[in-house]
Design an enzyme around this catalytic site. Structure first.
Site, PDB file in Angstrom:
ATOM      1  N   CYS A  73     -89.979  64.243  10.864  1.00  0.00           N
ATOM      2  CA  CYS A  73     -88.755  63.500  10.533  1.00  0.00           C
ATOM      3  C   CYS A  73     -88.254  62.811  11.801  1.00  0.00           C
ATOM      4  O   CYS A  73     -87.873  63.486  12.761  1.00  0.00           O
ATOM      5  CB  CYS A  73     -87.703  64.460   9.992  1.00  0.00           C
ATOM      6  SG  CYS A  73     -86.151  63.657   9.574  1.00  0.00           S
ATOM      7  N   CYS A 196     -84.461  56.040   7.260  1.00  0.00           N
ATOM      8  CA  CYS A 196     -85.602  56.957   7.422  1.00  0.00           C
ATOM      9  C   CYS A 196     -86.307  56.560   8.711  1.00  0.00           C
ATOM     10  O   CYS A 196     -86.850  55.457   8.804  1.00  0.00           O
ATOM     11  CB  CYS A 196     -86.525  56.821   6.210  1.00  0.00           C
ATOM     12  SG  CYS A 196     -88.043  57.770   6.362  1.00  0.00           S
TER      13      CYS A 196
END
Ligand SMILES: N[C@H](CCC[C@H](N)C(=O)O)C(=O)O
EC number: 5.1.1.7
Length: 266
Positions: A73, A196
């Site tokens: 991430c 993101c």
């Protein structure tokens, strides 16, 4: 059992952060992860991040999507760097471990710059592009991105047979030569997120600029990010940095029932 936590967000991608250097959190207790991330019954976040000690790195970040699945991430890693700085584990530079390997990162002018790990060569997929930037990303160039049906089309691609493990899906509109707007449907959140990190990195590399060794400016619904990269003589991506803010929003304590926390005796 209570556990203290911090809430961080990086351009609207938000995370519950736990200093787990005492290793009290049960890494296999995925139902507790989803409970904590639940926006009605828990703290509410796109993901959960544990910080643990590691013999060869300043720290290790263990990332879970809201559904308990794991991946790399980018925004979460940037928040982990800011959180570790707050805890006094690191100064302004660090080398830490994530699921896709070691990363360097630095805090510059209040933003976190993250050196991304291994990145796959872009692959053409029925007119779209697929790149893995530590997590998998399917990318599509679109017009009028603000009106695009991100959740409907994103979930269709994410659950398609092409991706048995699933994928994140990014829709990208060119704003100008070195600026793009990106919206993302995220696997493991199973919804659009406001940004993101690994996704905007993939978008910058796939559609960002014609001029290598440039910085691509990226607009997302949650704020502005940038990706800086160079190309080696074989036209492969090198030194790919994801740059942007990572802010502490609040801190609190979690009431966890006993089985959610590994017994001290382990
Ligand atoms: N949902 C992604 C992981 C989080 C990616 C995103 N939050 C980022 O900032 O990179 C996946 O399952 O591959």
């Amino acid at each position: 059992m209570t556990l203290s936590f911090y809430k961080y967000q990086g351009t609207g991608n938000d995370f519950v952060m736990i200093d787990d250097r005492l290793e009290r959190f049960d890494l296999d207790d995925l139902s507790t992860v989803s409970k904590i991330c639940d926006r009605k019954f828990g703290v509410g976040s796109d993901g959960l991040i544990l910080i643990r000690n590691h013999p060869e790195y300043d720290f290790e970040m263990i990332y879970y999507n809201a559904d308990g699945s794991q991946s790399m991430c980018g925004n979460g890693a940037r928040c982990a760097v800011a959180f570790s700085h707050l805890l006094g584990i690191i100064g302004l530079e660090t080398s830490f471990l994530a699921i896709d390997g070691g990363h360097k990162a630095k805090i510059v002018d209040g933003k976190v710059e993250l050196l991304m790990g291994e990145i796959s060569k872009p692959k053409e997929v029925e007119g779209d592009v697929f790149i893995n930037t530590g997590s998998p990303h399917h990318l599509r160039k679109v017009e009028q991105i603000r009106d695009y049906p991100v959740v409907e089309e994103g979930s269709r691609i994410r659950y398609s047979e092409r991706y048995p493990e699933g994928t994140n899906v990014n829709f990208v509109e060119a704003i100008d030569e070195n600026e793009i707007f990106v919206r993302t449907y995220e696997r493991g959140v199973e919804n659009e997120t406001l940004s993101c990190g690994t996704g905007v990195t993939a978008a910058a590399l796939a559609f960002g600029t014609k001029n290598p060794n440039q910085t691509v400016a990226i607009k997302t619904l949650g704020g502005d990010l940038a990706v800086r990269y160079s190309l080696n003589e074989d036209h492969e991506f090198e030194d790919v940095w994801l740059i942007g803010p990572a802010e502490k929003v609040f801190e609190g304590t979690l009431e966890l029932n006993e089985e959610s926390v590994a017994e001290q005796s382990h």
